[in-house]
Design a protein around this motif. Structure first.
Motif, PDB file in Angstrom:
ATOM      1  N   UNK A   3       0.814  -1.216   0.000  1.00  0.00           N
ATOM      2  CA  UNK A   3       0.000   0.000   0.000  1.00  0.00           C
ATOM      3  C   UNK A   3       0.849   1.268   0.000  1.00  0.00           C
ATOM      4  N   UNK A   4       2.166   1.114  -0.026  1.00  0.00           N
ATOM      5  CA  UNK A   4       3.042   2.287  -0.083  1.00  0.00           C
ATOM      6  C   UNK A   4       3.057   2.826  -1.505  1.00  0.00           C
ATOM      7  N   UNK A   5       2.697   4.092  -1.656  1.00  0.00           N
ATOM      8  CA  UNK A   5       2.680   4.723  -2.979  1.00  0.00           C
ATOM      9  C   UNK A   5       3.490   6.020  -2.919  1.00  0.00           C
ATOM     10  N   UNK A   6       4.619   6.021  -3.649  1.00  0.00           N
ATOM     11  CA  UNK A   6       5.483   7.192  -3.706  1.00  0.00           C
ATOM     12  C   UNK A   6       5.533   7.717  -5.137  1.00  0.00           C
ATOM     13  N   UNK A   7       6.335   8.737  -5.373  1.00  0.00           N
ATOM     14  CA  UNK A   7       6.414   9.390  -6.687  1.00  0.00           C
ATOM     15  C   UNK A   7       6.706   8.355  -7.772  1.00  0.00           C
ATOM     16  N   UNK A   8       5.747   8.109  -8.689  1.00  0.00           N
ATOM     17  CA  UNK A   8       5.942   7.070  -9.704  1.00  0.00           C
ATOM     18  C   UNK A   8       6.999   7.415 -10.745  1.00  0.00           C
ATOM     19  N   UNK A   9       7.458   8.664 -10.769  1.00  0.00           N
ATOM     20  CA  UNK A   9       8.481   9.050 -11.739  1.00  0.00           C
ATOM     21  C   UNK A   9       9.879   8.595 -11.312  1.00  0.00           C
ATOM     22  N   UNK A  10      10.013   8.197 -10.045  1.00  0.00           N
ATOM     23  CA  UNK A  10      11.302   7.759  -9.518  1.00  0.00           C
ATOM     24  C   UNK A  10      11.199   6.271  -9.169  1.00  0.00           C
ATOM     25  N   UNK A  11      12.008   5.410  -9.769  1.00  0.00           N
ATOM     26  CA  UNK A  11      11.911   3.973  -9.484  1.00  0.00           C
ATOM     27  C   UNK A  11      12.149   3.663  -8.005  1.00  0.00           C
ATOM     28  N   UNK A  12      11.324   2.756  -7.484  1.00  0.00           N
ATOM     29  CA  UNK A  12      11.520   2.272  -6.117  1.00  0.00           C
ATOM     30  C   UNK A  12      10.821   0.930  -5.983  1.00  0.00           C
ATOM     31  N   UNK A  13      11.204   0.178  -4.982  1.00  0.00           N
ATOM     32  CA  UNK A  13      10.530  -1.091  -4.706  1.00  0.00           C
ATOM     33  C   UNK A  13      10.775  -1.470  -3.262  1.00  0.00           C
ATOM     34  N   UNK A  14       9.874  -2.294  -2.728  1.00  0.00           N
ATOM     35  CA  UNK A  14      10.044  -2.836  -1.389  1.00  0.00           C
ATOM     36  C   UNK A  14       9.360  -4.189  -1.346  1.00  0.00           C
ATOM     37  N   UNK A  15      10.045  -5.165  -0.778  1.00  0.00           N
ATOM     38  CA  UNK A  15       9.460  -6.499  -0.718  1.00  0.00           C
ATOM     39  C   UNK A  15      10.056  -7.274   0.456  1.00  0.00           C
ATOM     40  N   UNK A  16       9.315  -8.267   0.951  1.00  0.00           N
ATOM     41  CA  UNK A  16       9.830  -9.166   1.972  1.00  0.00           C
ATOM     42  C   UNK A  16      10.602 -10.269   1.267  1.00  0.00           C
ATOM     43  N   UNK A  17      11.852 -10.500   1.708  1.00  0.00           N
ATOM     44  CA  UNK A  17      12.704 -11.461   1.014  1.00  0.00           C
ATOM     45  C   UNK A  17      12.937 -12.753   1.794  1.00  0.00           C
ATOM     46  N   UNK A  18      12.603 -12.778   3.089  1.00  0.00           N
ATOM     47  CA  UNK A  18      12.540 -14.058   3.789  1.00  0.00           C
ATOM     48  C   UNK A  18      11.630 -13.924   5.000  1.00  0.00           C
ATOM     49  N   UNK A  19      11.105 -15.075   5.427  1.00  0.00           N
ATOM     50  CA  UNK A  19      10.231 -15.116   6.590  1.00  0.00           C
ATOM     51  C   UNK A  19      10.343 -16.499   7.221  1.00  0.00           C
ATOM     52  N   UNK A  20      10.534 -16.531   8.530  1.00  0.00           N
ATOM     53  CA  UNK A  20      10.654 -17.808   9.243  1.00  0.00           C
ATOM     54  C   UNK A  20       9.777 -17.763  10.493  1.00  0.00           C
ATOM     55  N   UNK A  21       8.933 -18.787  10.644  1.00  0.00           N
ATOM     56  CA  UNK A  21       8.107 -18.920  11.849  1.00  0.00           C
ATOM     57  C   UNK A  21       7.681 -20.375  11.984  1.00  0.00           C
ATOM     58  N   UNK A  22       7.508 -20.815  13.213  1.00  0.00           N
ATOM     59  CA  UNK A  22       7.045 -22.177  13.445  1.00  0.00           C
ATOM     60  C   UNK A  22       8.158 -23.202  13.356  1.00  0.00           C
ATOM     61  N   UNK A  23       7.801 -24.438  13.722  1.00  0.00           N
ATOM     62  CA  UNK A  23       8.771 -25.524  13.736  1.00  0.00           C
ATOM     63  C   UNK A  23       8.180 -26.794  13.168  1.00  0.00           C
ATOM     64  N   UNK A  24       8.600 -27.935  13.686  1.00  0.00           N
ATOM     65  CA  UNK A  24       8.167 -29.214  13.150  1.00  0.00           C
ATOM     66  C   UNK A  24       6.741 -29.570  13.558  1.00  0.00           C
ATOM     67  N   UNK A  25       6.277 -29.037  14.683  1.00  0.00           N
ATOM     68  CA  UNK A  25       4.928 -29.376  15.156  1.00  0.00           C
ATOM     69  C   UNK A  25       3.911 -28.481  14.470  1.00  0.00           C
ATOM     70  N   UNK A  26       2.986 -29.101  13.736  1.00  0.00           N
ATOM     71  CA  UNK A  26       2.028 -28.312  12.965  1.00  0.00           C
ATOM     72  C   UNK A  26       0.794 -27.908  13.773  1.00  0.00           C
ATOM     73  N   UNK A  27       0.686 -28.355  15.019  1.00  0.00           N
ATOM     74  CA  UNK A  27      -0.470 -27.985  15.841  1.00  0.00           C
ATOM     75  C   UNK A  27      -0.118 -26.871  16.836  1.00  0.00           C
TER      76      UNK A  27
END
Length: 373
Positions: free
Chosen positions: A207-231
């Protein structure tokens, strides 16, 4: 094949097969230092970090000092199912070309008294901290001109062509932790799900919207949560963000937006989000004199018709810290066409090795121009 070309290719093969990641380039440093010493350079290494500096020529005659920087670290990535150090950004090629420049200079013994050229083999470009360490070590304290070189993907610069300047953008990497408590899978009301919090952050980043005339980007590049137990509903997690903006001012705005998001998520979920690491590099500062030198060098080696215009890229490089910390420095980085595919940082990146000698020749012509020899 010439003697220098054979040495450059052999050097490249060795460095490619013996890649080392940021701040662990111990064997790479020893290898380059041994070559510099064998080439009668004055050599400087450091007790507390990797990297090596070599001096060629006369540094006590009031000559301008020209430096050439090569980054020496590799990436850590999965290659054919195995995580390993991998030179998929071309730093093995950069080191080989800069050493080729040294060997080419040595072919003319008269240059020893006419030039003062410094070779900066810099660690840790990939994590954006190596240039700052070299600045701390006074690597550019006496430098007037600074040149760099970087392989370019075929989409940007074709084989047999080159650009005299790469206009990198600003980049930032943010690592953070979500700190909470686990809960039973049957009782989701007893905690805040770290996975859902991560998803909320990704949504809000979009939802971040900045000046479209200037290139930019933002993204999540890794995420870790939880373990072997799925419950178990995980209450803790960690993630990383990659931010890019074409200029430093927009990067500052982008960082502020991210901090606003973190604060909003903290309040919404009543959870702690702790930033554990934040590193980045600045956008390029342009120097017309250095660009003209490199443009003339490319013309002489490849021909006027093979000089590309300035290359604007959202990629980043800590090379630009040198000019920010020393504004009087005249610096530019040449972008070398080499049929590189499928892209930088791809685990199976490849390029046309014939381009290596183009790079050597361009750097040779560039470093001699300030001396009018």
């Amino acid at each position: 094949m010439s003697f220098i070309e054979r040495r450059v290719l052999e050097t490249f093969d060795y460095l490619h097969e013996n890649a080392e990641i940021s701040w662990e380039e111990t064997e790479t440093t020893k290898y380059i230092a041994s070559i510099l010493q064998a080439s009668n350079c004055e050599v400087e290494t450091f007790d507390d970090c990797t990297g090596v500096i070599g001096k060629f020529g006369s540094f006590n005659k009031g000559l301008p000092v020209v430096a050439v920087r090569a980054d020496i670290d590799a990436l850590w990535q999965e290659v054919n199912g195995v995580f390993q150090a991998n030179h998929s950004c071309g730093h093995d090629a950069h080191m080989s070309m800069v050493l080729g420049l040294l060997w080419k200079l040595q072919q003319n013994p008269a240059l020893q008294e006419k030039v003062a050229i410094k070779f900066i083999f810099q660690p840790a470009e990939e994590d954006g901290t190596g240039a700052l360490k070299m600045i701390e070590k006074q690597a550019i304290a006496d430098v007037d001109y600074l040149f760099g070189i970087h392989l370019r993907p075929f989409q940007e610069t074709k084989m047999g062509r080159a650009t005299p300047v790469i206009v990198h953008g600003a980049t930032r990497s943010i690592e953070a932790e979500i700190i909470g408590e686990d809960a039973h899978g049957a009782r989701p009301h007893l905690n805040q799900n770290a996975v859902e919090i991560g998803a909320q952050i990704v949504t809000m980043l979009g939802k971040i919207h900045l000046d479209p005339r200037i290139p930019y980007s933002i993204k999540m590049t890794n995420f870790h949560a939880g373990g072997k137990s799925t419950n178990i509903i995980p209450g803790n997690g960690s993630f990383a963000l990659d931010l890019r903006a074409q200029n430093n001012e927009l990067m500052e705005t982008l960082e502020k937006k991210v901090n606003f998001i973190f604060e909003a998520v903290r309040n919404l979920y009543d959870v702690e989000i702790k930033v554990t690491n934040s590193t980045g590099v600045a956008a390029a500062k342009i120097d017309e004199e250095a660009i003209n030198i490199m443009q003339n060098a490319i013309k002489k080696v490849l021909g006027d018709e093979n000089v590309d215009p300035a290359l604007v890229t959202p990629g980043g490089d800590d090379f630009h810290f040198y000019t920010i910390k020393k504004p009087s420095l005249k610096a530019t980085m040449v972008g070398l066409g080499c049929d590189l595919e499928p892209g930088l940082h791809h685990p199976h990146m490849s390029f046309n090795r014939d381009a290596l000698m183009n790079g050597v020749a361009i750097l040779y012509e560039a470093v001699l121009q300030p001396y009018n020899v």
